[in-house]
Design a protein around this motif. Structure first.
Motif, PDB file in Angstrom:
ATOM      1  N   THR A  12       0.133   4.393   6.013  1.00  0.00           N
ATOM      2  CA  THR A  12      -0.814   3.851   5.038  1.00  0.00           C
ATOM      3  C   THR A  12      -2.238   4.179   5.496  1.00  0.00           C
ATOM      4  O   THR A  12      -2.473   4.507   6.670  1.00  0.00           O
ATOM      5  N   GLU A  50       0.831  -1.204   0.000  1.00  0.00           N
ATOM      6  CA  GLU A  50       0.000   0.000   0.000  1.00  0.00           C
ATOM      7  C   GLU A  50       0.868   1.258   0.000  1.00  0.00           C
ATOM      8  O   GLU A  50       1.918   1.316   0.626  1.00  0.00           O
ATOM      9  N   ASN A  51       0.392   2.266  -0.750  1.00  0.00           N
ATOM     10  CA  ASN A  51       1.114   3.542  -0.790  1.00  0.00           C
ATOM     11  C   ASN A  51       1.170   4.171   0.587  1.00  0.00           C
ATOM     12  O   ASN A  51       0.224   4.082   1.369  1.00  0.00           O
ATOM     13  N   ARG A  52       2.272   4.859   0.852  1.00  0.00           N
ATOM     14  CA  ARG A  52       2.429   5.591   2.109  1.00  0.00           C
ATOM     15  C   ARG A  52       2.200   7.069   1.816  1.00  0.00           C
ATOM     16  O   ARG A  52       2.655   7.585   0.804  1.00  0.00           O
TER      17      ARG A  52
END
Length: 145
Positions: free
Chosen positions: A63, A2-4
């Motif tokens: 996240t 998942e993108n931070r």
């Protein structure tokens, strides 16, 4: 993976032990200033819009899942407050601007902060090197003796 995303923390969430409690472990942390807001602590920390003030906190990466655990479960269920994300523009110590999410409550109950809660803000604020005038501001939220 998942993108931070960047998040601006300003209250007890600047205490990294509070974040670890819910499994929130930032990859990056920077001291930051947020202009256009003032801090209130009564009994929980919250921000209110103010053209005359600024606040200090930390920028951290996280996240959406970590943020949900922190605000959707811990803050809402254990502390009894609802904080919602707003987009803000923070200034790091080097002068660079960073867009981030910042969680703010529409309202919080009015009562003094406990000494324990205030310590979870003051100890890391000093360790992160927040300005002395801002530490004084935070100390001003202590309940009168």
């Amino acid at each position: 993976m998942e993108n931070r995303i960047w998040v601006y923390f300003y209250g007890s969430n600047i205490d990294l032990n509070v974040l670890k409690k819910v499994g929130f472990e930032p990859d990056e942390i920077h001291v930051a200033k947020l202009t256009g807001f003032d801090i209130q602590i009564s009994p929980l920390a919250n921000l209110v819009r103010s053209k005359r003030h600024c606040t200090y906190g930390i920028l951290a990466t996280g996240t959406h899942e970590e943020l949900e655990r922190l605000y959707g479960h811990y803050v809402q269920k254990e502390l009894g407050a609802t904080y919602l994300p707003e987009a803000v523009l923070c200034e790091r110590a080097d002068g660079s601007l960073v867009p981030a999410l910042c969680y703010i409550a529409a309202e919080t109950p009015a009562s003094p902060a406990t000494p324990e809660y205030l310590a979870r803000i003051l100890v890391p604020a000093r360790a992160f090197g927040f300005p002395d005038w801002y530490i004084d501001r935070l100390e001003g939220f202590a309940a009168p003796i």
